[in-house]
Design an enzyme around this catalytic site. Sequence first.
Site, PDB file in Angstrom:
ATOM      1  CG  HIS A 393       9.685 -17.571  40.136  1.00 17.86           C
ATOM      2  ND1 HIS A 393      10.886 -16.928  40.059  1.00 17.86           N
ATOM      3  CD2 HIS A 393       9.930 -18.866  39.801  1.00 17.86           C
ATOM      4  CE1 HIS A 393      11.827 -17.792  39.688  1.00 17.86           C
ATOM      5  NE2 HIS A 393      11.270 -18.979  39.541  1.00 17.86           N
ATOM      6  CB  CYS A 442      11.051 -10.495  40.832  1.00 15.84           C
ATOM      7  SG  CYS A 442      12.672 -11.244  40.866  1.00 15.84           S
TER       8      CYS A 442
END
Length: 743
Positions: A393, A442
Amino acid sequence: MGDWNMPISSLGEEVVARLCELLDNAGRGWRKLAEVAGVEKRFKCSAEELETCSLKVLEPRGSPTQCLLQLLAERDCTLKYLLGCLERMGHTQACQVLSSAVQDMIHITVQPESQVVAKGTRVSLTCWATGPPGLVYQWFCGKREVPGATAPELVIDTATPLGQPEWYICRVNCGATFAFSRWAHVQVEKSSSPSSASGYCPTMAGLQILRQPRPCCLAEGDTLALECTAIGNPPPQYQWFRNRRPVEGAQAPQLQVKLVTTAERGSYSCRVFNLFHEIWSREVDVEIGPRLFASGGSWQEGDGGSPERGSPGQLYATDKVALLIGNMHYLHHKQLKAPMVDVHTLSALLRQLDFKVVSLLDLRKAEMQMAVNEFLLLLDKGVYAGLLYYAGHGYENFGNSFMVPIDAPSSYTSAHCLCVQRVLQSMQQRRTGLNIFLLDMCRKRNLNDDIIPQVGALQVTANIVFGYATCADAEAYELSQGEFSNGIFVTFLKRWLLEDEKITVLLDKVAEDMGTLEITRGRQALELRSNLSERRALTDPIRPPGRDESSARNLQWAKAHVLPESRHLRFDCGVTVQLGFAAEFSNIMIIYTRVVATPEDIAKCEAKLTDIPEELDVDLKCTNKESPEEVGSPLAPTWSLGCPSCCLYSRLCGLQKLRQELVFTVCLQYRYRGMDDFVEERQTVSVGKPLIAKLNLRLAASSSPPGSPLSTSPPGSWGTAGSSWVNTPEENLSPEVPGSHTL
């Protein structure tokens, strides 16, 4: 007085039976004992274990108390702790039974020591024990009683034939209660010294050194081996010295140091001593010179004078270093699958390009910070490529990218994460030749974080390459194609990584390939940022500098990639168990047990791992499995190829969390032919600090390299760059913000 520090497994059957009578049915019985003992975490029994104990009443001779005591014994509960629990319960009778039993126990206080003696001398073996009055001693040579040897001291005349074998043991008994000493081996050697055959006892003639250490000249990375063998009675003890200072832990006749560095060179000697005498070996010099292999240095241009150096204008590396991090099992966020496979894939490819690779899975913030800090220590002036790959992440705010550790809270901010630009700034301070960041995460805006980080201006170095798995303010995705599949970025990257192309050209080709994938079109596209001014490729050859200033750190790093050596455990029943190890990642290790020798009278046996340290990430339901696939690793086919058949496998994760050496128990359960009940034997095994645990990431989590903006603490001292690890992959590409989705 008995020894209260002995384990409760040393209690005799009669004592256990008496305790069962007192605790099985009373109001202050076994359940209360479990409650009181469970105050200390390692002795706390689960609801399932308590239910197992209670069901013992349904068996003909079952006892809940005996079952509970077995559980406590498996966790190394001592007699002292058990007595304290009974006292807190106020169970006077049980306390009296236990106290009386301990008083009657026989405890060997002085064990006989193995000795090397000169032929013709007399040697003394000693065994002392405490216990009830009237202790009787009997010495054995092998399985034969030694006639008349019924005293604590056994004197052996080596002038007469010793007979076979030369192993001695002493039995101490009082009535039906007995205990054996450990075995002692008496080895007789010829000595050229005329005085070696004289004297009734070596303590009268003093200590004598039979074998002196010898000087040696080694290269960095070799193994240092020195030996000093002596005889004496009492048996000699040893302490090695380097430059007149004691060497920590070097208290054996042999001194061995693997993967030596120039820090180990100097003058070595050994102090030999016993209760009455002291003697020193001769002092010998150990020379350790540099070994020519890649580490630090600078970019250099070939002179064309040597065909193996390549053509004129060829750029050379002085080292190639890569840190690969994959975070999957988040505590408060969506779990990922791809990072494992991607890290594994890149590890294998980069090692083919002569990179020193470290691969780590599932790191908390402090562990990520220390991993990056130690990575920075490897990057000396001009190191070819400092390559950092991250899968997990992440997010991007105000042009700065942040890597999210697995312990980040649900509403994390930059304070909970690592800033990529800060890492780059630290890499520039190390004056590296090429800085590559491959960020498989991301880049959406984090609405919980409105802080603008003050990173500071970056230097103009013309050697920075960023390869983002997705564009700014976009998400990265995982493909739902099973557990053992690469993510989108690495699926295309691995096709080109070994090509002899400038790194920016290579990433351009990856971007073009990714653009052909219909499912991600309009959602995810590789973004390349670079100010690289020279044609530098991952395939550029390594040319070691004339002097390797980083060799000590390199070798320390190499030590952290070493697996424990396979070993064989021999149990009293005659069974031999092989203990083997395999590395899945730098912080994940596989341990397997295999029975390799069984006496004919044993019908069935198996060896299992127990008492694994609690700080490690171990799913007990996935330990001691008969096939590699059952231990919970989708990468089992990659590391199990070299493992023998008929094993029990266990997978230990999070080795960076180890506080001390890795210690566990091998529990052997076997059944004799014609019998229904299983017998159990245990051996405690210590394998030191394996793999990444040697670098003490957990202990040094507040440290950082000089000038590192990752931490304001003083510099840490773990190792540095060495050799490749056995790695495994991880891959990521799933939206790393809440609400991510899978393609």
